[in-house]
Design a protein around this motif. Structure first.
Motif, PDB file in Angstrom:
ATOM      1  N   GLY A 218      12.128 -15.682  17.719  1.00 62.56           N
ATOM      2  CA  GLY A 218      12.573 -16.542  16.637  1.00 62.56           C
ATOM      3  C   GLY A 218      14.075 -16.691  16.619  1.00 62.56           C
ATOM      4  N   GLY A 219      14.601 -17.265  15.529  1.00 60.24           N
ATOM      5  CA  GLY A 219      16.026 -17.498  15.387  1.00 60.24           C
ATOM      6  C   GLY A 219      16.821 -16.216  15.286  1.00 60.24           C
ATOM      7  N   ALA A 220      18.155 -16.345  15.411  1.00 61.00           N
ATOM      8  CA  ALA A 220      19.025 -15.174  15.521  1.00 61.00           C
ATOM      9  C   ALA A 220      18.902 -14.222  14.341  1.00 61.00           C
ATOM     10  CB  ALA A 220      20.469 -15.627  15.689  1.00 61.00           C
ATOM     11  N   ASP A 221      18.806 -14.746  13.113  1.00 64.00           N
ATOM     12  CA  ASP A 221      18.716 -13.879  11.939  1.00 64.00           C
ATOM     13  C   ASP A 221      17.373 -14.021  11.222  1.00 64.00           C
ATOM     14  OD1 ASP A 221      19.067 -16.404  10.977  1.00 64.00           O
ATOM     15  OD2 ASP A 221      20.776 -15.930   9.675  1.00 64.00           O
ATOM     16  N   GLU A 222      16.403 -14.557  11.937  1.00 67.02           N
ATOM     17  CA  GLU A 222      15.071 -14.751  11.358  1.00 67.02           C
ATOM     18  C   GLU A 222      14.326 -13.416  11.305  1.00 67.02           C
ATOM     19  OE1 GLU A 222      11.113 -17.543  12.278  1.00 67.02           O
ATOM     20  OE2 GLU A 222      13.005 -17.860  13.355  1.00 67.02           O
ATOM     21  N   PRO A 223      13.696 -13.087  10.160  1.00 65.72           N
ATOM     22  CA  PRO A 223      12.969 -11.813  10.103  1.00 65.72           C
ATOM     23  C   PRO A 223      11.739 -11.837  11.001  1.00 65.72           C
ATOM     24  CG  PRO A 223      12.664 -13.065   8.073  1.00 65.72           C
ATOM     25  CD  PRO A 223      13.694 -13.794   8.877  1.00 65.72           C
ATOM     26  N   PRO A 224      11.507 -10.769  11.765  1.00 67.66           N
ATOM     27  CA  PRO A 224      10.310 -10.715  12.608  1.00 67.66           C
ATOM     28  C   PRO A 224       9.062 -10.618  11.740  1.00 67.66           C
ATOM     29  CG  PRO A 224      11.428  -8.596  12.612  1.00 67.66           C
ATOM     30  CD  PRO A 224      12.321  -9.544  11.872  1.00 67.66           C
ATOM     31  N   PRO A 225       7.902 -10.928  12.301  1.00 69.30           N
ATOM     32  CA  PRO A 225       6.673 -10.967  11.499  1.00 69.30           C
ATOM     33  C   PRO A 225       6.179  -9.602  11.037  1.00 69.30           C
ATOM     34  CG  PRO A 225       6.181 -11.399  13.810  1.00 69.30           C
ATOM     35  CD  PRO A 225       7.664 -11.388  13.685  1.00 69.30           C
ATOM     36  N   GLU A 226       6.707  -8.510  11.600  1.00 68.27           N
ATOM     37  CA  GLU A 226       6.360  -7.180  11.113  1.00 68.27           C
ATOM     38  C   GLU A 226       7.553  -6.250  11.274  1.00 68.27           C
ATOM     39  OE1 GLU A 226       3.310  -5.140  13.334  1.00 68.27           O
ATOM     40  OE2 GLU A 226       3.554  -6.510  15.024  1.00 68.27           O
ATOM     41  N   LYS A 227       7.496  -5.116  10.559  1.00 65.67           N
ATOM     42  CA  LYS A 227       8.583  -4.165  10.600  1.00 65.67           C
ATOM     43  C   LYS A 227       8.720  -3.553  12.000  1.00 65.67           C
ATOM     44  CE  LYS A 227      10.257  -4.181   6.385  1.00 65.67           C
ATOM     45  NZ  LYS A 227      11.676  -4.508   6.110  1.00 65.67           N
ATOM     46  N   LEU A 228       9.961  -3.181  12.348  1.00 64.53           N
ATOM     47  CA  LEU A 228      10.286  -2.686  13.680  1.00 64.53           C
ATOM     48  C   LEU A 228      10.507  -1.182  13.667  1.00 64.53           C
ATOM     49  CD1 LEU A 228      12.950  -5.429  14.478  1.00 64.53           C
ATOM     50  CD2 LEU A 228      10.529  -5.457  15.152  1.00 64.53           C
ATOM     51  N   ASP A 229      10.088  -0.519  14.747  1.00 62.62           N
ATOM     52  CA  ASP A 229      10.381   0.903  14.907  1.00 62.62           C
ATOM     53  C   ASP A 229      11.803   1.126  15.408  1.00 62.62           C
ATOM     54  OD1 ASP A 229       7.698   1.957  14.315  1.00 62.62           O
ATOM     55  OD2 ASP A 229       7.119   0.899  16.147  1.00 62.62           O
ATOM     56  N   ALA A 230      12.332   0.148  16.123  1.00 64.30           N
ATOM     57  CA  ALA A 230      13.682   0.252  16.688  1.00 64.30           C
ATOM     58  C   ALA A 230      14.195  -1.158  16.958  1.00 64.30           C
ATOM     59  CB  ALA A 230      13.670   1.072  17.982  1.00 64.30           C
ATOM     60  N   ALA A 231      15.510  -1.273  17.058  1.00 69.46           N
ATOM     61  CA  ALA A 231      16.115  -2.567  17.374  1.00 69.46           C
ATOM     62  C   ALA A 231      17.400  -2.334  18.145  1.00 69.46           C
ATOM     63  CB  ALA A 231      16.397  -3.367  16.103  1.00 69.46           C
ATOM     64  N   ILE A 232      17.748  -3.323  18.976  1.00 68.38           N
ATOM     65  CA  ILE A 232      19.003  -3.292  19.725  1.00 68.38           C
ATOM     66  C   ILE A 232      19.731  -4.606  19.470  1.00 68.38           C
ATOM     67  CG2 ILE A 232      20.100  -3.076  21.977  1.00 68.38           C
ATOM     68  CD1 ILE A 232      17.569  -1.668  22.969  1.00 68.38           C
ATOM     69  N   LEU A 233      21.002  -4.504  19.109  1.00 67.70           N
ATOM     70  CA  LEU A 233      21.833  -5.685  18.917  1.00 67.70           C
ATOM     71  C   LEU A 233      22.695  -5.879  20.154  1.00 67.70           C
ATOM     72  CD1 LEU A 233      23.042  -7.969  17.219  1.00 67.70           C
ATOM     73  CD2 LEU A 233      24.569  -6.281  16.168  1.00 67.70           C
ATOM     74  N   PHE A 234      22.398  -6.930  20.920  1.00 63.69           N
ATOM     75  CA  PHE A 234      23.204  -7.273  22.097  1.00 63.69           C
ATOM     76  C   PHE A 234      24.232  -8.348  21.780  1.00 63.69           C
ATOM     77  CE2 PHE A 234      19.433  -5.509  24.298  1.00 63.69           C
ATOM     78  CZ  PHE A 234      20.061  -4.619  25.145  1.00 63.69           C
ATOM     79  N   ALA A 235      23.927  -9.239  20.859  1.00 66.40           N
ATOM     80  CA  ALA A 235      24.886 -10.272  20.484  1.00 66.40           C
ATOM     81  C   ALA A 235      26.087  -9.616  19.800  1.00 66.40           C
ATOM     82  CB  ALA A 235      24.224 -11.284  19.548  1.00 66.40           C
TER      83      ALA A 235
END
Length: 340
Positions: A218-235
């Protein structure tokens, strides 16, 4: 030798741009060093930060490029690890003191006196480059030169970022930004059974993510459809930190992978950090990270999506990177290719 170097930092698409193309004296390997004839060099976002001045130059006229692949041309005194003709890679971390408390405890990425390729010392936007033999990587035969180049920073840093994100096996990973490093890291995560969710502004990058096996893009700041266990910000966009933290499930971790990030706006403790969410940075890598990554990348094998540029077009490659016109990783074709 022909080479590009940073003259006056400024916008990559400006006129004149920050890079100058010309001839420089051939480098000579010192004790324990090898001379490498470069065949390919990846174009990394850190090169862009250096050229545009986001990273303060360590010296005037440095040659960028820390994803360089080539063959050993000559050995310096007492260099014995490689032989002429061996295929090697030159990465971002090119030297540590070996004596500080971080080096002694296996955390050389935090060395108090490190040296970096293309920042402290000349890198791979040149036909020849030198590096300490103990900081060069043998390149697995599974990869050709162009495919191997992005692995030397985008791949290794992505691997370390994945470790810092503490993604559980089979977990849900969010990736913010989907360029050279992200498209490699996604494959590492999926190899571990993860479900990958990608947030990025470029439609072509979203399609690449889906083609590689992401379950949602999805879009850059669009919330994903479910909660995440982890995330990485590359931008390198600090305003994405709050939505990335908000997307985490309880106990989730956000790792920020870049060497430069724009300012982070104020965080709300309840929304962004409470319930043991964590925010971590990523600083360079250890050589062990690189060795482990190359073994895993060859085993999977990781698929690199590259956009080739002629060596003479390095300035255009940086401008295209700045303008988000590259899907995957840009690679300069510096000399004759070799390998698989």
């Amino acid at each position: 030798m022909r080479a590009w170097w940073v003259d006056r930092p400024g916008p990559a698409g400006g006129s004149p741009g920050p890079l100058v193309f010309g001839e420089r004296p051939d480098p000579v390997p010192g004790p324990g060093e090898i001379l490498v004839r470069v065949s390919a060099c990846g174009v990394c976002r850190t090169d862009l930060h250096l050229a545009e001045g986001d990273l303060a130059p360590r010296r005037h006229g440095v040659v960028p490029g820390h994803e360089a692949v080539g063959r050993v041309e000559a050995l310096g005194p007492a260099a014995t690890r490689f032989q002429p003709g061996d295929r090697v890679g030159i990465a971002w971390l090119r030297g540590t003191c070996g004596t500080c408390r971080f080096c002694r405890s296996g955390r050389e990425n935090l060395c108090e006196a490190p040296r970096f390729t293309g920042w402290d010392d000349d890198g791979g936007y040149a036909e020849l480059a030198v590096v300490r033999e103990d900081f060069a990587y043998p390149i697995p035969e599974a990869f050709g030169d162009r495919e191997a180049a992005p692995l030397l920073c985008s791949g290794i840093i992505g691997y370390r970022a994945l470790q810092r994100a503490a993604l559980p096996d089979g977990g849900r990973l969010g990736i913010y930004g989907f360029g050279g490093s992200a498209h490699l890291t996604a494959q590492l995560a999926m190899h571990r059974g993860a479900s990958v969710y990608v947030m990025t502004r470029a439609p072509e990058a979203r399609q690449l993510a889906l083609d590689l096996g992401a379950v949602w893009a999805g879009g850059a700041d669009e919330p994903p459809p479910e909660k995440l266990d982890a995330a990485i910000l590359f931008a390198p966009v600090g305003t994405l930190v709050p939505p990335a933290l908000a997307a985490l499930d309880r106990g989730g971790t956000l790792a920020v992978a870049g060497i430069h990030l724009s300012d982070i706006p104020p965080l709300n403790y309840q929304e962004h950090l409470f319930q043991e969410r964590q925010l971590r940075s990523v600083t360079a890598n250890t050589r062990l990270d690189g060795e482990e990554f190359f073994r895993l990348a060859a085993e999977i094998p990781v698929r690199t999506t590259t956009v080739p540029y002629a060596f003479e077009d390095a300035a255009r490659a940086l401008a295209d990177l700045a303008g988000d016109r590259i899907t995957g990783a840009a690679v300069l074709e510096v000399g004759p290719a070799g390998g698989a």
